[in-house]
Motif scaffolding. Structure first.
Motif, PDB file in Angstrom:
ATOM      1  N   ALA A   1       5.965   7.423  -6.840  1.00  0.00           N
ATOM      2  CA  ALA A   1       6.748   8.255  -7.762  1.00  0.00           C
ATOM      3  C   ALA A   1       8.211   7.838  -7.762  1.00  0.00           C
ATOM      4  O   ALA A   1       8.846   7.785  -8.825  1.00  0.00           O
ATOM      5  CB  ALA A   1       6.613   9.726  -7.387  1.00  0.00           C
ATOM      6  N   PHE A   2       8.751   7.523  -6.591  1.00  0.00           N
ATOM      7  CA  PHE A   2      10.144   7.066  -6.533  1.00  0.00           C
ATOM      8  C   PHE A   2      10.294   5.752  -7.299  1.00  0.00           C
ATOM      9  O   PHE A   2      11.278   5.563  -8.021  1.00  0.00           O
ATOM     10  CB  PHE A   2      10.605   6.913  -5.081  1.00  0.00           C
ATOM     11  N   ARG A   3       9.328   4.859  -7.167  1.00  0.00           N
ATOM     12  CA  ARG A   3       9.395   3.592  -7.903  1.00  0.00           C
ATOM     13  C   ARG A   3       9.252   3.841  -9.404  1.00  0.00           C
ATOM     14  O   ARG A   3      10.026   3.318 -10.199  1.00  0.00           O
ATOM     15  CB  ARG A   3       8.309   2.638  -7.413  1.00  0.00           C
ATOM     16  N   LYS A   4       8.286   4.654  -9.776  1.00  0.00           N
ATOM     17  CA  LYS A   4       8.028   4.939 -11.195  1.00  0.00           C
ATOM     18  C   LYS A   4       9.259   5.527 -11.889  1.00  0.00           C
ATOM     19  O   LYS A   4       9.561   5.176 -13.026  1.00  0.00           O
ATOM     20  CB  LYS A   4       6.849   5.901 -11.316  1.00  0.00           C
ATOM     21  N   HIS A   5       9.961   6.415 -11.204  1.00  0.00           N
ATOM     22  CA  HIS A   5      11.086   7.115 -11.810  1.00  0.00           C
ATOM     23  C   HIS A   5      12.444   6.512 -11.456  1.00  0.00           C
ATOM     24  O   HIS A   5      13.477   7.122 -11.719  1.00  0.00           O
ATOM     25  CB  HIS A   5      11.048   8.593 -11.416  1.00  0.00           C
ATOM     26  N   HIS A   6      12.429   5.331 -10.868  1.00  0.00           N
ATOM     27  CA  HIS A   6      13.670   4.630 -10.500  1.00  0.00           C
ATOM     28  C   HIS A   6      14.574   5.546  -9.663  1.00  0.00           C
ATOM     29  O   HIS A   6      15.777   5.658  -9.913  1.00  0.00           O
ATOM     30  CB  HIS A   6      14.402   4.120 -11.744  1.00  0.00           C
TER      31      HIS A   6
ATOM     32  N   ASP B   1       0.848  -1.197   0.000  1.00  0.00           N
ATOM     33  CA  ASP B   1       0.000   0.000   0.000  1.00  0.00           C
ATOM     34  C   ASP B   1       0.884   1.247   0.000  1.00  0.00           C
ATOM     35  O   ASP B   1       0.922   1.990   0.974  1.00  0.00           O
ATOM     36  CB  ASP B   1      -0.921  -0.020   1.228  1.00  0.00           C
ATOM     37  N   LEU B   2       1.588   1.482  -1.110  1.00  0.00           N
ATOM     38  CA  LEU B   2       2.510   2.607  -1.212  1.00  0.00           C
ATOM     39  C   LEU B   2       1.749   3.927  -1.282  1.00  0.00           C
ATOM     40  O   LEU B   2       0.663   3.996  -1.863  1.00  0.00           O
ATOM     41  CB  LEU B   2       3.379   2.471  -2.457  1.00  0.00           C
TER      42      LEU B   2
END
Length: 161
Positions: free
Chosen positions: A93-98, A86-87
């Protein structure tokens, strides 16, 4: 000086208590006594930002606070933001943009971003970099972190990417 003191605080929305020697750092108390291991300890001098928490609503370096200072306080750690299943938006956003590699600095960045999104206009990438300048990362080169924050600012401000 081995006498321990009682410390009662609100941690991530829950009342908790613990005992610590008066000289124990808040970062060690949070990790070792309260078992919130998302708060990382890096430089132990307040320079790197890995230990960043919210202390009574304001981001602070937990390695620069004593555990005793947490008594009666409201403390939020990175665990307050979300969980793997449950991010929250910042984590997404950090995951999406590596925007992470080894991940050691990430908790401090996430806590800092949670505050700057609420308090700063962040109109330019220079402003984003300046707002993040208290957090050090040795892996990413910051570009992906800035992209993640820019995406969050655009969401906040209703700007289509």
């Amino acid at each position: 000086m081995n006498a321990k003191i009682d410390i009662a605080l609100t941690l991530n929305g829950e009342a908790v208590t613990g005992r610590a020697e008066p000289r124990m750092l808040a970062s060690d108390f949070i990790r070792d006594v309260l078992l919130m291991t998302g708060t990382h300890v890096g430089c132990e001098q307040g320079v790197c930002g890995a230990c960043t928490i919210r202390f009574n609503g304001v981001v602070a370096r937990s390695c620069l606070l004593f555990a005793a200072q947490l008594d009666g306080a409201v403390v939020e750690t990175v665990e307050s933001l979300g969980a793997p299943h449950d991010l929250n938006d910042i984590q997404k956003a950090f995951r999406k943009h590596h925007a992470l590699q080894c991940g050691f600095c990430t908790p401090g960045f996430l806590m800092t971003v949670s505050e700057i999104l609420q308090t700063l206009p962040l109109s330019t990438d220079h402003e984003i970099r300046d707002a993040l300048s208290g957090n050090l990362c040795r892996c990413t080169g910051y570009e992906h972190i800035v992209r993640a924050v820019r995406d969050l600012v655009n969401q906040r401000d209703g700007v289509q990417a």
